[in-house]
Enzyme design. Structure first.
Site, PDB file in Angstrom:
ATOM      1  N   CYS A 100      11.890  -0.379  -2.223  1.00 23.41           N
ATOM      2  CA  CYS A 100      11.884   1.011  -2.720  1.00 23.41           C
ATOM      3  C   CYS A 100      13.243   1.667  -2.583  1.00 23.41           C
ATOM      4  CB  CYS A 100      10.808   1.818  -2.000  1.00 23.41           C
ATOM      5  SG  CYS A 100      10.855   1.652  -0.220  1.00 23.41           S
TER       6      CYS A 100
ATOM      7  N   GLU B  52       5.179   7.776   0.374  1.00 26.33           N
ATOM      8  CA  GLU B  52       6.512   7.168   0.279  1.00 26.33           C
ATOM      9  C   GLU B  52       6.521   6.395  -1.027  1.00 26.33           C
ATOM     10  OE1 GLU B  52       9.086   4.740  -0.114  1.00 26.33           O
ATOM     11  OE2 GLU B  52       8.558   3.655   1.726  1.00 26.33           O
TER      12      GLU B  52
ATOM     13  N   GLU C  62      12.658   2.877 -12.133  1.00 25.12           N
ATOM     14  CA  GLU C  62      12.620   1.882 -11.055  1.00 25.12           C
ATOM     15  C   GLU C  62      12.267   0.518 -11.651  1.00 25.12           C
ATOM     16  OE1 GLU C  62       9.467   2.267  -8.020  1.00 25.12           O
ATOM     17  OE2 GLU C  62      11.045   1.968  -6.544  1.00 25.12           O
TER      18      GLU C  62
ATOM     19  N   LYS D 205      -5.727  -0.719   3.716  1.00 27.25           N
ATOM     20  CA  LYS D 205      -5.896  -1.634   2.583  1.00 27.25           C
ATOM     21  C   LYS D 205      -4.549  -2.222   2.184  1.00 27.25           C
ATOM     22  CE  LYS D 205      -5.856  -1.344  -1.822  1.00 27.25           C
ATOM     23  NZ  LYS D 205      -5.288  -2.672  -2.115  1.00 27.25           N
TER      24      LYS D 205
HETATM   25  P1  NDP Z   1       0.864   0.490  -6.855  1.00 23.31           P
HETATM   26  O1  NDP Z   1       1.377   1.826  -6.545  1.00 23.31           O
HETATM   27  O2  NDP Z   1      -0.197   0.334  -7.889  1.00 23.31           O
HETATM   28  O3  NDP Z   1       0.263  -0.195  -5.525  1.00 23.31           O
HETATM   29  C1  NDP Z   1       0.468   0.249  -4.209  1.00 23.31           C
HETATM   30  C2  NDP Z   1      -0.850   0.221  -3.431  1.00 23.31           C
HETATM   31  O4  NDP Z   1      -1.750   1.191  -3.992  1.00 23.31           O
HETATM   32  C3  NDP Z   1      -1.597  -1.103  -3.511  1.00 23.31           C
HETATM   33  O5  NDP Z   1      -2.268  -1.355  -2.299  1.00 23.31           O
HETATM   34  C4  NDP Z   1      -2.606  -0.833  -4.616  1.00 23.31           C
HETATM   35  O6  NDP Z   1      -3.709  -1.699  -4.559  1.00 23.31           O
HETATM   36  C5  NDP Z   1      -2.993   0.589  -4.306  1.00 23.31           C
HETATM   37  N1  NDP Z   1      -3.610   1.320  -5.411  1.00 23.31           N
HETATM   38  C6  NDP Z   1      -3.455   1.142  -6.737  1.00 23.31           C
HETATM   39  N2  NDP Z   1      -4.208   2.028  -7.428  1.00 23.31           N
HETATM   40  C7  NDP Z   1      -4.868   2.786  -6.511  1.00 23.31           C
HETATM   41  C8  NDP Z   1      -5.800   3.871  -6.597  1.00 23.31           C
HETATM   42  N3  NDP Z   1      -6.218   4.354  -7.764  1.00 23.31           N
HETATM   43  N4  NDP Z   1      -6.275   4.417  -5.455  1.00 23.31           N
HETATM   44  C9  NDP Z   1      -5.854   3.949  -4.255  1.00 23.31           C
HETATM   45  N5  NDP Z   1      -4.995   2.914  -4.112  1.00 23.31           N
HETATM   46  C10 NDP Z   1      -4.486   2.347  -5.221  1.00 23.31           C
HETATM   47  O7  NDP Z   1       2.077  -0.429  -7.211  1.00 23.31           O
HETATM   48  P2  NDP Z   1       2.052  -1.719  -8.167  1.00 23.31           P
HETATM   49  O8  NDP Z   1       1.669  -2.847  -7.357  1.00 23.31           O
HETATM   50  O9  NDP Z   1       1.244  -1.501  -9.391  1.00 23.31           O
HETATM   51  O10 NDP Z   1       3.572  -1.788  -8.610  1.00 23.31           O
HETATM   52  C11 NDP Z   1       3.997  -1.076  -9.775  1.00 23.31           C
HETATM   53  C12 NDP Z   1       5.368  -0.500  -9.575  1.00 23.31           C
HETATM   54  O11 NDP Z   1       5.326   0.412  -8.505  1.00 23.31           O
HETATM   55  C13 NDP Z   1       6.441  -1.499  -9.185  1.00 23.31           C
HETATM   56  O12 NDP Z   1       6.990  -2.138 -10.278  1.00 23.31           O
HETATM   57  C14 NDP Z   1       7.413  -0.604  -8.488  1.00 23.31           C
HETATM   58  O13 NDP Z   1       8.240   0.021  -9.444  1.00 23.31           O
HETATM   59  C15 NDP Z   1       6.551   0.425  -7.815  1.00 23.31           C
HETATM   60  N6  NDP Z   1       6.321   0.120  -6.396  1.00 23.31           N
HETATM   61  C16 NDP Z   1       6.999   0.834  -5.482  1.00 23.31           C
HETATM   62  C17 NDP Z   1       6.844   0.545  -4.150  1.00 23.31           C
HETATM   63  C18 NDP Z   1       7.593   1.282  -3.108  1.00 23.31           C
HETATM   64  O14 NDP Z   1       7.729   0.791  -1.999  1.00 23.31           O
HETATM   65  N7  NDP Z   1       8.044   2.476  -3.384  1.00 23.31           N
HETATM   66  C19 NDP Z   1       5.988  -0.545  -3.692  1.00 23.31           C
HETATM   67  C20 NDP Z   1       5.260  -1.208  -4.741  1.00 23.31           C
HETATM   68  C21 NDP Z   1       5.452  -0.877  -6.035  1.00 23.31           C
HETATM   69  P3  NDP Z   1      -3.731  -3.109  -5.353  1.00 23.31           P
HETATM   70  O15 NDP Z   1      -2.406  -3.705  -5.270  1.00 23.31           O
HETATM   71  O16 NDP Z   1      -4.717  -3.876  -4.617  1.00 23.31           O
HETATM   72  O17 NDP Z   1      -4.144  -2.754  -6.730  1.00 23.31           O
END
Ligand code: NDP
Length: 487
Positions: free
Chosen positions: A291, A257, A390, A182
């Site tokens: 990240c 991660e 972050e 996904k």
């Molecule tokens: P999320 O952790 O919400 O999103 C990452 C992935 O998880 C997306 O595909 C999201 O789907 C999915 N997801 C969200 N909720 C669920 C759930 N309950 N069950 C399964 N999958 C889920 O990150 P955000 O996009 O909300 O970003 C928020 C913050 O997270 C950022 O500001 C940053 O600080 C951090 N972040 C860190 C990353 C890293 O590489 N370490 C990458 C991205 C964000 P969908 O987007 O479709 O909702």
């Protein structure tokens, strides 16, 4: 020249070898963060689509050709996918830049080659990963097999939508698993296209399914589905923690991660020209939505003022611009929400007593877009929120330190442990400090280098398990011990 005219096709689910609509018929619109305009409609997977994708993956795993394919043939298919990614480099780079807002320079020169590198690298392991014969007793012939896990659910974020497909799917597929992936709702387009290219490369139906949709619905349905054996996730620590709890219920293996707030440490004896460049790319590459971004810059007191002056000057020259222009080095943040979060942190930092020495503002390009200037906050103390949380944007927090002990203490004084950088001409000090830093990756006189062959992952709240390199093969296999009585 980047193609700016061809309309982008509507995105479908890639499910059991076909591009299909969601059973509900629902779609969502993906938006270009640089123009705030819609790019195209995308099919939105619901739990019923997850169910049919997992069933297709299970069938492909249990009865289908993928795990039974001769390793050399599976290797050839994955290598071909790497080649097809390179053949479609311009198209994929354009899609990534439209969807995410990152400069086309990064999409084309860094991201596309990295994804292809993942498929090429892990295809090589298909024919190399072997079990062992182990000398236990003359009464037995004892050996191990490295077997695939079954169906892997991969949930990936919006900051590297295409690279994450390579990091997760390439090793999982190489080890003989089937995958249900996904992409983030904000950036689904390149994952869908790579799913199509996988079919063209000869990946059999059901083996590699792509389900764009919402995290709370499709993502959660993948994590909870009893037909999924393992979850590999990259994203926020908060969602990672939630996923881990769900995986405990289903006794699923999980690799996480998660976030980071990585220290990039500049000693007074460093090559300062290189360190200024490294500090800049350490935070502003990928708009800081990385990240492993070097978002806490620790500078030794003796060079602090000079260093920050040079840094602020360099940041001031790095103005956001049209991401499709090959000369652009700072693009648009992924969404209005992310931009507001980032700008909110700049205010928080100033309110906590930090000094804004560069950037700090939204600057629309051609009157639109979620662009934020390259921002430097000086006089940050390690206990402040802008030093501990972050931000995930182009905001650098500068903290002073006195000596190596102080640098290590401040560097490690954080819940995260994803990466770290250090800059010095003293080889002994470099190795000694690298060993003391609690981080999964340490760059010395460099920052933000990645390769399919080098493991990547976190210490502490940055998660566990490893992507990439030989280490990650264990994440996608299990060992079977076989005892054959010889008496
Ligand atoms: P999320 O952790 O919400 O999103 C990452 C992935 O998880 C997306 O595909 C999201 O789907 C999915 N997801 C969200 N909720 C669920 C759930 N309950 N069950 C399964 N999958 C889920 O990150 P955000 O996009 O909300 O970003 C928020 C913050 O997270 C950022 O500001 C940053 O600080 C951090 N972040 C860190 C990353 C890293 O590489 N370490 C990458 C991205 C964000 P969908 O987007 O479709 O909702």
């Amino acid at each position: 020249m980047t193609d700016t005219l061809t309309p982008v096709r509507a995105g479908k689910l890639i499910l059991n070898g076909e591009a299909v609509d969601a059973l509900s018929g629902r779609t969502f619109t993906t938006v270009n963060p640089a123009t705030e305009e819609p790019i195209c409609a995308v099919a939105e997977a619901g739990p019923e689509d997850v169910d049919r994708a997992v069933k297709a993956a299970r069938a492909a795993f249990e009865g289908g050709p993928w795990p039974k394919m001769r390793p050399a043939e599976r290797q050839r298919v994955l290598w071909k996918l790497g080649d097809l990614i390179l053949e479609h480099a311009d198209e994929l780079a354009r899609l990534e830049t439209l969807d995410n807002g990152k400069p086309i320079f990064e999409s084309r020169q860094i991201d596309v080659p990295m994804v292809a590198n993942c498929f090429h690298y892990f295809s090589g392991w298909v024919t190399k990963l072997a079990g062992e014969t182990l000398p236990v007793s003359p009464a037995f012939f004892t050996y191990t097999l490295r077997e695939p896990l079954g169906v892997v659910g991969a949930i990936i974020p919006w900051n590297f939508p295409m690279i994450m497909v390579g990091w997760k799917a390439a090793p999982a597929l190489a080890m003989g698993n089937c995958v249900v992936l996904k992409p983030a709702e904000l950036t689904p387009l390149t994952a869908i296209r790579i799913g199509e290219l996988a079919l063209e490369a000869g990946v059999p139906p059901g083996v590699f399914n792509i389900l764009p949709g919402k995290g709370s619905i499709a993502g959660e349905a993948i994590v909870k589905h009893p037909g999924v054996d393992k979850i590999t996730f990259t994203g926020s620590t908060e969602v990672g923690r939630h996923i881990m709890k769900l995986c405990a219920d289903g006794m699923k293996k999980v690799t996480l991660e998660l976030g980071g707030k990585s220290p990039n440490i500049v000693f007074a004896d460093a090559d300062l020209d290189a360190a200024v460049r490294g500090a800049t790319t350490g935070i502003f590459y990928g708009k800081g939505e990385v990240c492993a971004a070097g978002s806490r810059l620790l500078v030794e007191s003796g060079i602090h003022d000079e260093f920050v002056g040079r840094l602020a000057e360099r940041a001031g020259k790095l103005q956001p611009a049209d991401p499709l222009d090959p000369k652009t080095r700072l693009g648009a943040l992924v969404s209005e929400k992310q931009m507001n979060t980032v700008l909110g942190y700049v205010d928080t930092g100033v309110g906590e007593g930090a000094k804004l020495v560069a950037g700090g503002k939204r600057v629309p390009v051609n009157g639109k877009g979620y662009f934020v200037q390259a921002t430097v906050l000086d006089q940050v103390e390690n206990h402040m929120r802008v030093a501990q949380e972050e931000i995930f944007g182009p905001v650098l927090s500068v903290i002073r330190f006195d000596d190596a002990d102080d640098a290590v203490k401040k560097g490690n004084d954080i819940v995260y442990g994803l990466a770290a950088g250090l800059w010095t001409r003293d080889v002994k000090k470099a190795h000694a400090v690298a060993r003391r830093l609690q981080a999964g990756t340490v760059w010395i006189n460099a920052y933000n280098f990645y390769d399919a062959g080098m493991p990547f992952g976190g210490y502490k709240s940055s998660g566990f398990g490893r992507d990439l390199g030989p280490d990650c093969l264990r994440e996608y296999t299990q060992t079977k011990s076989i005892w054959l009585s010889t008496e």
